[in-house]
Scaffold this active site. Sequence first.
Site, PDB file in Angstrom:
ATOM      1  N   CYS A 114       0.815  -1.229   0.000  1.00 12.86           N
ATOM      2  CA  CYS A 114       0.000   0.000   0.000  1.00 12.86           C
ATOM      3  C   CYS A 114       0.844   1.273   0.000  1.00 12.86           C
ATOM      4  CB  CYS A 114      -0.953   0.009   1.181  1.00 12.86           C
ATOM      5  SG  CYS A 114      -2.137  -1.349   1.102  1.00 12.86           S
ATOM      6  N   HIS A 248      -3.427   7.522   2.045  1.00  8.78           N
ATOM      7  CA  HIS A 248      -3.790   6.173   1.594  1.00  8.78           C
ATOM      8  C   HIS A 248      -5.211   5.890   2.080  1.00  8.78           C
ATOM      9  CE1 HIS A 248      -3.901   2.036   0.741  1.00  8.78           C
ATOM     10  NE2 HIS A 248      -3.690   1.607   1.973  1.00  8.78           N
ATOM     11  N   ASN A 278      -9.998   0.082  -0.423  1.00  9.07           N
ATOM     12  CA  ASN A 278      -8.535   0.148  -0.373  1.00  9.07           C
ATOM     13  C   ASN A 278      -7.973  -0.443  -1.665  1.00  9.07           C
ATOM     14  OD1 ASN A 278      -5.824  -0.163   0.098  1.00  9.07           O
ATOM     15  ND2 ASN A 278      -6.047  -1.049   2.137  1.00  9.07           N
TER      16      ASN A 278
HETATM   17  C1  LIG Z   1     -10.511  -4.700   9.705  1.00  9.24           C
HETATM   18  C2  LIG Z   1     -11.204  -3.738  10.664  1.00  9.24           C
HETATM   19  C3  LIG Z   1     -12.198  -2.884   9.905  1.00  9.24           C
HETATM   20  C4  LIG Z   1     -11.960  -4.580  11.703  1.00  9.24           C
HETATM   21  O1  LIG Z   1     -12.567  -3.725  12.633  1.00  9.24           O
HETATM   22  P1  LIG Z   1     -12.500  -4.074  14.183  1.00  9.24           P
HETATM   23  O2  LIG Z   1     -13.280  -3.041  14.873  1.00  9.24           O
HETATM   24  O3  LIG Z   1     -11.057  -4.224  14.544  1.00  9.24           O
HETATM   25  O4  LIG Z   1     -13.274  -5.427  14.220  1.00  9.24           O
HETATM   26  P2  LIG Z   1     -12.784  -6.867  14.726  1.00  9.24           P
HETATM   27  O5  LIG Z   1     -11.776  -7.447  13.797  1.00  9.24           O
HETATM   28  O6  LIG Z   1     -12.386  -6.754  16.150  1.00  9.24           O
HETATM   29  O7  LIG Z   1     -14.143  -7.661  14.583  1.00  9.24           O
HETATM   30  C5  LIG Z   1     -15.290  -7.296  15.327  1.00  9.24           C
HETATM   31  C6  LIG Z   1     -16.408  -8.246  14.970  1.00  9.24           C
HETATM   32  O8  LIG Z   1     -16.834  -8.014  13.626  1.00  9.24           O
HETATM   33  C7  LIG Z   1     -16.849  -9.247  12.905  1.00  9.24           C
HETATM   34  N1  LIG Z   1     -16.536  -8.976  11.505  1.00  9.24           N
HETATM   35  C8  LIG Z   1     -15.322  -8.940  10.903  1.00  9.24           C
HETATM   36  N2  LIG Z   1     -15.461  -8.649   9.606  1.00  9.24           N
HETATM   37  C9  LIG Z   1     -16.780  -8.496   9.377  1.00  9.24           C
HETATM   38  C10 LIG Z   1     -17.535  -8.183   8.253  1.00  9.24           C
HETATM   39  N3  LIG Z   1     -16.975  -7.966   7.053  1.00  9.24           N
HETATM   40  N4  LIG Z   1     -18.869  -8.086   8.366  1.00  9.24           N
HETATM   41  C11 LIG Z   1     -19.473  -8.305   9.548  1.00  9.24           C
HETATM   42  N5  LIG Z   1     -18.809  -8.611  10.672  1.00  9.24           N
HETATM   43  C12 LIG Z   1     -17.473  -8.702  10.580  1.00  9.24           C
HETATM   44  C13 LIG Z   1     -15.788 -10.079  13.581  1.00  9.24           C
HETATM   45  O9  LIG Z   1     -16.004 -11.464  13.338  1.00  9.24           O
HETATM   46  C14 LIG Z   1     -15.998  -9.722  15.036  1.00  9.24           C
HETATM   47  O10 LIG Z   1     -17.086 -10.443  15.525  1.00  9.24           O
HETATM   48  P3  LIG Z   1     -17.060 -11.040  17.027  1.00  9.24           P
HETATM   49  O11 LIG Z   1     -16.951  -9.830  17.917  1.00  9.24           O
HETATM   50  O12 LIG Z   1     -18.358 -11.752  17.119  1.00  9.24           O
HETATM   51  O13 LIG Z   1     -15.856 -11.918  17.068  1.00  9.24           O
HETATM   52  C15 LIG Z   1     -10.179  -2.853  11.393  1.00  9.24           C
HETATM   53  O14 LIG Z   1      -9.422  -3.596  12.300  1.00  9.24           O
HETATM   54  C16 LIG Z   1      -9.280  -2.169  10.433  1.00  9.24           C
HETATM   55  O15 LIG Z   1      -9.683  -1.344   9.661  1.00  9.24           O
HETATM   56  N6  LIG Z   1      -7.958  -2.465  10.475  1.00  9.24           N
HETATM   57  C17 LIG Z   1      -7.034  -1.909   9.549  1.00  9.24           C
HETATM   58  C18 LIG Z   1      -7.162  -2.644   8.270  1.00  9.24           C
HETATM   59  C19 LIG Z   1      -6.478  -1.954   7.135  1.00  9.24           C
HETATM   60  O16 LIG Z   1      -6.712  -0.830   6.893  1.00  9.24           O
HETATM   61  N7  LIG Z   1      -5.624  -2.706   6.449  1.00  9.24           N
HETATM   62  C20 LIG Z   1      -4.966  -2.259   5.309  1.00  9.24           C
HETATM   63  C21 LIG Z   1      -3.850  -1.354   5.700  1.00  9.24           C
HETATM   64  S1  LIG Z   1      -2.896  -1.028   4.305  1.00  9.24           S
END
Ligand SMILES: CC(C)(COP(=O)(O)OP(=O)(O)OC[C@H]1O[C@@H](n2cnc3c(N)ncnc32)[C@H](O)[C@@H]1OP(=O)(O)O)[C@@H](O)C(=O)NCCC(=O)NCCS
EC number: 2.3.1.180
Length: 321
Positions: A114, A248, A278
Amino acid sequence: MTRRAVLAGTGSALPRTRVSNAELAERVDTSDEWIVERTGIRFRHIAEPDETTATLGADAAREALKAAGLSPADIGLIIVATATPDNTFPATATKVQALLGAPDCIAFDVAAVCSGFLYAVSVADSMLRTGAAEHALVIGSETFSRILDWEDRTTCVLFGDGAGAVVLSAKDVADDQGILATRLHAEGQYCDMLYVDGGPSTTGTVGHVRMQGREVFRHAVTNLANVLGEVLADVGLKAEDIDWVVPHQANKRIIDATAKKLGLPADHVVLTVDQHANTSAASVPLALDLAVRDGRIKRGDLVVLEAMGGGFTWGAAVLRV
Ligand SMILES: CC(C)(COP(=O)(O)OP(=O)(O)OC[C@H]1O[C@@H](n2cnc3c(N)ncnc32)[C@H](O)[C@@H]1OP(=O)(O)O)[C@@H](O)C(=O)NCCC(=O)NCCS
């Protein structure tokens, strides 16, 4: 007067097919509400089989060349930032060169996921200032849909396909014009937090994106705020001097938290994550092109670019456009 790399034109290209969160929810266990609340994403473009990293990159490059008033024959350097090359080799940059019909020049890919576009801009800046070429095409192009695990809802909802390109030209300009500073970083000890579980030298397969989302989020906000601080300090400027930040586009919450940390008003930040999701190395040049074409970014504006990605790698650039 100093020889500097100056932004001469921008371009972008998106696959024909656009997929909404609701459409995605028909095939993946997710919802529009969850995706919008956690990421700000509403749509992403997904490449059809005939749309590849090279074809999208070449389309974006043609737009950038047109905006710069140049032809493929004027280009001495093509760099494609990508984590999703058409082939393991040759470099996608050479395929773009062929598609453009550009004659003999320097052409290679940069792999920094990225933050690849920031790495590519920094390399092009150095090569232009030291005389390797007069005009460079710097392209971020990705078809991440090809390396997503469509069974893994924690990653597949986050990414999209697309390409963005800039033409950078070497010019003798005043000290406060063109690319003023770039900063790059990598911390390989975190390479397992965001990676693809395949490759030619390990599994012999292409593999799929794997990510520890929470850890990536935490590191992203800290690293991006720090690198923006560094690049501004390099040129003796402050957050309030910036006209536009082109971040980004990984997640609206990361963008908001980084802007808040730096004290940047939200209306000075270009946001496309809602429309494109993204697009990895393509996200910064795609957003830049959009803001240039809709008239937000104007000649003379001070613009800051930043990105963070797998590796971890991250970087920032400050330029007067
Ligand atoms: C990925 C991201 C959106 C997840 O958000 P979060 O608040 O951390 O959520 P979690 O991973 O803790 O998951 C929370 C819940 O949502 C659920 N969940 C995950 N993806 C899901 C989706 N697409 N739809 C519905 N529920 C989802 C999980 O299973 C979890 O459920 P649980 O509490 O029953 O176990 C967040 O961590 C993020 O944006 N991280 C950075 C990712 C990124 O930008 N990467 C690229 C960088 S270059």
